[in-house]
Design an enzyme around this catalytic site. Structure first.
Site, mmCIF file in Angstrom:
data_model
loop_
_atom_site.group_PDB
_atom_site.id
_atom_site.type_symbol
_atom_site.label_atom_id
_atom_site.label_comp_id
_atom_site.label_asym_id
_atom_site.label_seq_id
_atom_site.Cartn_x
_atom_site.Cartn_y
_atom_site.Cartn_z
ATOM 1 C CG HIS A 155 -1.676 -1.241 1.451
ATOM 2 N ND1 HIS A 155 -2.876 -1.536 0.846
ATOM 3 C CD2 HIS A 155 -1.354 -2.324 2.212
ATOM 4 C CE1 HIS A 155 -3.284 -2.737 1.231
ATOM 5 N NE2 HIS A 155 -2.367 -3.231 2.056
ATOM 6 C CB SER A 276 13.449 22.605 -14.970
ATOM 7 O OG SER A 276 12.721 23.820 -15.016
ATOM 8 C CE LYS A 282 11.418 20.452 -10.334
ATOM 9 N NZ LYS A 282 10.660 19.635 -11.210
ATOM 10 C CD GLU A 289 8.713 12.306 -15.158
ATOM 11 O OE1 GLU A 289 8.524 12.707 -14.017
ATOM 12 O OE2 GLU A 289 9.005 13.070 -16.099
#
Ligand code: ARG
Length: 472
Positions: A155, A276, A282, A289
């Protein structure tokens, strides 16, 4: 040149021609088309349907076309209807009348079924190879991390400590099954449709088994109507590819989480991250992704082909031309994702100290504390309740179970002794789990030995040596 102009009195509407044409995408299997034609002509000559001289001329012509396409001397005419028409037209242009005999005892329906099978078969071998490379990388990381501890989750809540080798081993199993699926598909699809004609077989005395043998198939397909309209193997392949993507996507999701500021379990290598345009701090996990994101298009290909096939009466229908772009795209996508993923995995850094620290917080040893009581004669349900209260106490005090004093323990149960601390140390929590498939070092050592043996063996795709030329 059209293959079928005779019956027509009008030119095809240009839009219709473009809509119908497949050359923009089926040119990708020109090699397989020529390979199939060479086998066909070889068999035709053996059956005395063509003379030896005709066979020689056609094969020399086809080999010349293959060479010129490979080298770029010959460019594919995008106005042709498909790759089959283009190659046949060039052959006739180059060798004259004999070239017109190539299509004897064959239809584009069995031809395209063959080309697609030959192409897919080669790609399955590639995919299988890429999966093996990924498995080898996982295996290497497993061997290096049999004592690296991190929290295991259920979970997405910290559950019990596990070793990194054990966690990675779960993915090893998934990709082994993926390879097994490819292997099964390979074996099942490896039957040759050539010589099935348009749908009903042909009147020439073909030797279909010989064609199959020349092209290194297990045998010839048994029913000509099925041969030209079977796309099951592509559906199976797209399903296997979807499962590979689902596995990669789950792994990527974990790497994305682990790479986040909150977890910091790993650091992706600069070469596999992006920045970024606005936020200088970043370092984004774009590759992970994107792999996760591309899973959708592979699933889409599966659903698309299933939908295309569902209402088709026997035998060939032009709808089936739709199998190509989406299968090609899915194969390309999965191949790209597999090699990028392997690269990303081999370059990232595991922050072992942070992983271990994280396993220490979050009461991942609570089950072991309960097991301690059970081992001292307390029924498990009571033990569970006692440890639950100790966890509450820890939350109250802002500490971990191992930081409680012995009197804290004994206040809840006199059974607790000094050895509770050893019993709930992370290492012993992991060490004790030596059931088959468990996270303990003995269990993992056994798992590693099995994996080693698995990697030393060839699977069905590798056993079939189907890449290679046609013997004359
Ligand atoms: N481009 C076609 C396909 O991919 C080739 C087969 C054409 N057959 C036909 N009967 N029109 O399916």
């Amino acid at each position: 040149m059209k293959l079928w102009g005779g019956r027509f009195t009008k030119e095809t509407n240009q839009l219709v021609h473009r809509f119908n044409s497949s050359i923009s995408f089926d040119q990708r299997f020109y090699k397989q088309d020529i390979e199939g034609s060479i086998a066909h002509v070889t068999m035709l000559a053996e059956q005395k349907i063509l003379t030896q001289e005709e066979k020689r001329d056609i094969i020399t012509g086809l080999q010349g076309i293959l060479q010129d396409l490979n080298s770029g001397c010959l460019t594919i005419d995008e106005t042709s209807e498909d790759i089959h028409s283009f190659i046949e037209a060039v052959l006739i242009e180059r060798i004259g009348e004999t070239g017109k005999k190539l299509h004897t005892g064959r239809s584009r329906n069995d031809q395209v079924a063959l080309d697609m099978k030959l192409y897919t078969r080669d790609e399955i071998i590639e995919l299988n190879h890429l999966l093996r490379e990924l498995l080898e990388q996982i295996h290497t990381l497993m061997k290096e991390n049999t004592t690296t501890i991190l929290p295991g989750f259920t979970h997405l809540q910290k559950a019990q400590p596990v070793t990194l080798a054990h966690h990675l081993g779960a993915y090893f199993e998934m990709f082994v099954r993926d390879r097994g699926r490819l292997s099964d598909i390979y074996e099942r699809m490896n039957f040759c449709p050539l010589g099935s004609g348009a749908l009903a077989g042909t009147t020439y005395p073909l030797n279909r088994n010989r064609s199959a043998q020349l092209l290194q198939f297990t045998g010839a397909t048994k029913n000509s109507m099925d041969s030209v309209s079977d796309r099951d193997y592509l559906i199976e392949l797209l399903s296997a590819l979807s499962t590979i993507m689902m596995h990669l996507s789950r792994f990527c999701e974990e790497l994305i989480l682990w790479n986040s500021n909150e977890y910091r379990f790993i650091e992706l290598d600069d070469s596999y991250s992006t920045g970024s345009s606005i936020m200088p701090q970043k370092k984004n996990p774009d590759i992970a992704e994107l792999i996760r994101g591309k899973t959708g298009r592979v699933y889409a290909a599966l659903v698309s082909l299933l939908t295309t096939m569902k209402g088709l009466p026997l035998a060939y229908n032009k709808d089936m031309q739709e199998d190509k772009e989406l299968t090609f795209d899915a194969i390309d996508t999965v191949k790209g994702c597999l090699s990028l993923f392997t690269g990303m995995l081999s370059t990232l850094e595991f922050k072992k100290d942070i992983m271990e620290k994280s396993a220490k917080n979050g009461f991942t040893n609570a089950t072991d504390a309960a097991d301690y009581l059970v081992n001292h004669g307390i029924p498990f349900r009571d033990a569970h309740a006692i440890i639950g209260r100790l966890v509450l106490l820890c939350i109250d005090k802002g500490c971990s179970l191992e930081e409680l004093s012995l009197s804290d323990y004994q206040n809840l149960s006199p059974v607790f002794q000094e050895d509770i601390y050893k019993a709930i140390s992370l290492t012993s929590c992991v060490e004790k789990r030596n059931t088959l498939g468990g996270t303990g070092i003995d269990a993992i050592t056994e798992e590693l030995a099995c994996n080693e043996e698995y990697l030393s063996k060839k699977n069905a795709c590798e056993q079939f040596n189907c890449i290679g030329g046609i013997e004359e």
